[in-house]
Enzyme design. Structure first.
Site, PDB file in Angstrom:
ATOM      1  N   GLU A 116      -5.090   5.409 -11.504  1.00  0.00           N
ATOM      2  CA  GLU A 116      -5.168   6.473 -10.476  1.00  0.00           C
ATOM      3  C   GLU A 116      -6.150   6.434  -9.853  1.00  0.00           C
ATOM      4  OE1 GLU A 116      -2.172   7.087  -9.650  1.00  0.00           O
ATOM      5  OE2 GLU A 116      -1.127   6.836 -11.519  1.00  0.00           O
ATOM      6  N   ASP A 125      -1.425  -0.793  -5.750  1.00  0.00           N
ATOM      7  CA  ASP A 125      -0.645  -1.245  -6.509  1.00  0.00           C
ATOM      8  C   ASP A 125      -0.465  -2.724  -6.576  1.00  0.00           C
ATOM      9  OD1 ASP A 125      -0.245   0.905  -8.299  1.00  0.00           O
ATOM     10  OD2 ASP A 125       1.064   1.720  -6.663  1.00  0.00           O
TER      11      ASP A 125
HETATM   12 ZN   LIG Z   1      -0.739   2.915  -8.908  1.00  0.00          ZN
END
Ligand SMILES: [Zn+2]
Length: 188
Positions: A116, A125
């Site tokens: 995070e 991501d």
């Molecule tokens: Zn992520």
């Protein structure tokens, strides 16, 4: 080499402006200095405060251009019960990370935390299921406990924290794929 007076004044103004906007703390240093302080705050992190400290240490060890320290609140760390872990980046090095307590019982809390924070440091991501990739997140499964960025991921962060690229990292919210066993209505 002498610095023209006007340049010095502009540099000072720029530093003051950044500080006023709550940006990454700027030390009185030459504009060419690469290392950027990312000031994180664990006062709201509850049981995950120690993981934030570990994650910051990992990022410091794997990069050259950032220095994470508990020197302010550019990056707030929170936790919640259900709803999913996520990162809300307001600008590069600024924002907040929210750790889902339930997800952290299934997945490695340190990997979640480091992942995070990776978003706050500019990474997107990359759900490819590869445990060696930090930003693969939950796609690598609950057995994956790797909390370290790959060399490519670390290099990307270093690149983003180069002066020229800073403004190119947009504000973004990353609702993450760390599936929770029980989804509880949570204040998001
Ligand atoms: Zn992520």
């Amino acid at each position: 080499m002498r610095t023209p007076k006007l340049s010095r004044i502009l540099a000072t103004l720029a530093a003051v402006t950044l500080t006023a906007l709550g940006a990454v703390a700027v030390n009185p240093a030459p504009a060419s200095a690469a290392v950027r302080n990312v000031c994180y705050n664990t006062s709201q992190a509850g049981p995950f405060a120690s993981y934030a400290v570990q994650a910051a240490s990992i990022w410091n060890n794997y990069t050259n251009n950032i220095n994470m320290a508990q020197c302010g609140s550019n990056l707030m760390i929170y936790y919640t019960y259900g709803g999913g872990s996520y990162a809300q980046r307001t600008s590069l090095g600024n924002g907040r990370v929210v750790i889902d307590y339930y997800q952290a019982q299934q997945y490695s809390p340190l990997r979640i935390m480091t992942h995070e924070i990776g978003h706050i440091l500019g990474l997107p991501d990359n759900y490819n299921g590869n445990c060696a990739i930090l930003m693969s997140g939950g796609s690598a499964g609950t057995s994956c406990t790797n909390p370290y960025p790959s060399s490519t991921e670390a290099a990307r962060v270093d690149s983003l924290f180069g002066f020229a690229a800073r403004s190119a990292t947009p504000a973004q919210i990353f609702s993450d794929s760390w599936p929770a066993a029980t989804v509880v209505a949570a204040g998001r």
